[in-house]
Design a protein around this motif. Structure first.
Motif, PDB file in Angstrom:
ATOM      1  N   GLY A  41       0.819  -1.228  -0.072  1.00  0.00           N
ATOM      2  CA  GLY A  41       0.200  -0.030  -0.055  1.00  0.00           C
ATOM      3  C   GLY A  41       0.951   1.232   0.030  1.00  0.00           C
ATOM      4  O   GLY A  41       1.909   1.121  -0.502  1.00  0.00           O
ATOM      5  N   ASP A  44      -3.946  -1.858   2.809  1.00  0.00           N
ATOM      6  CA  ASP A  44      -5.150  -1.368   2.184  1.00  0.00           C
ATOM      7  C   ASP A  44      -5.724   0.097   2.561  1.00  0.00           C
ATOM      8  O   ASP A  44      -6.994   0.408   2.140  1.00  0.00           O
ATOM      9  CB  ASP A  44      -6.429  -2.432   1.896  1.00  0.00           C
ATOM     10  CG  ASP A  44      -6.846  -2.752   3.268  1.00  0.00           C
ATOM     11  OD1 ASP A  44      -6.260  -2.247   4.501  1.00  0.00           O
ATOM     12  OD2 ASP A  44      -7.965  -3.741   3.048  1.00  0.00           O
ATOM     13  N   HIS A  45      -5.349   0.506   3.567  1.00  0.00           N
ATOM     14  CA  HIS A  45      -5.675   1.807   3.881  1.00  0.00           C
ATOM     15  C   HIS A  45      -4.886   3.033   3.344  1.00  0.00           C
ATOM     16  O   HIS A  45      -3.934   2.799   3.137  1.00  0.00           O
ATOM     17  CB  HIS A  45      -5.311   2.091   5.506  1.00  0.00           C
ATOM     18  CG  HIS A  45      -6.282   1.143   6.445  1.00  0.00           C
ATOM     19  ND1 HIS A  45      -6.402   1.417   7.691  1.00  0.00           N
ATOM     20  CD2 HIS A  45      -6.971  -0.012   6.333  1.00  0.00           C
ATOM     21  CE1 HIS A  45      -7.122   0.648   8.290  1.00  0.00           C
ATOM     22  NE2 HIS A  45      -7.574  -0.456   7.268  1.00  0.00           N
ATOM     23  N   GLN A 102      -3.353  -6.606   6.749  1.00  0.00           N
ATOM     24  CA  GLN A 102      -1.947  -7.239   6.056  1.00  0.00           C
ATOM     25  C   GLN A 102      -0.929  -6.934   6.872  1.00  0.00           C
ATOM     26  O   GLN A 102      -0.762  -6.144   7.748  1.00  0.00           O
ATOM     27  CB  GLN A 102      -1.928  -6.544   4.681  1.00  0.00           C
ATOM     28  CG  GLN A 102      -2.678  -6.803   3.479  1.00  0.00           C
ATOM     29  CD  GLN A 102      -4.105  -5.647   3.694  1.00  0.00           C
ATOM     30  OE1 GLN A 102      -3.909  -4.808   4.439  1.00  0.00           O
ATOM     31  NE2 GLN A 102      -4.932  -5.821   2.873  1.00  0.00           N
TER      32      GLN A 102
END
Length: 119
Positions: free
Chosen positions: A33, A53-54, A77
């Motif tokens: 990410g 995913d942030h 993750q």
């Protein structure tokens, strides 16, 4: 002129380093990410701190700087990856479900990781 003796870290910085971009490094296997921190550990492995995913964007905080996305939970993750810089192999991964919005990373001379989460 009086000169201060060089400290050890300044001597290291005086060495001749060559930086070169490697387009296909670290290969297609590493899914990251937003990267919020990079460091080298005492063995010269690359330590990566990323947001999974942030995403930090205009909606992450309100006008009082309060994090607005805590309800989505921590990043599922592994957020800290230790990577061999020659082979790009992931040597170690950690940090699942610990961080909301990773922001900083430092590795001390003893190999301790110092990380921050702004949320």
């Amino acid at each position: 002129t009086l000169q201060q003796p060089k400290r050890e870290q300044e001597e290291v910085l005086d060495q001749d380093f060559h930086l070169e971009e490697v387009i296909d490094w670290p290969g297609l296997n590493l899914q990251l990410g937003q990267v919020s921190g990079l460091a080298l550990d005492p063995q010269n492995n690359l330590v990566i701190f990323h947001r999974g995913d942030h995403v930090w964007n205009g909606n992450s905080f309100d006008r009082k700087f309060v994090y607005q996305l805590r309800g989505i939970g921590p990043i599922e993750q592994s957020t800290i990856l230790v990577v061999d810089p020659s082979s790009s192999a992931v040597l170690q991964s950690m940090g699942k479900n610990l961080f909301y919005l990773p922001h900083g990373l430092s590795v001390d001379k003893d190999g301790n990781y110092w990380v921050t989460d702004v949320a």
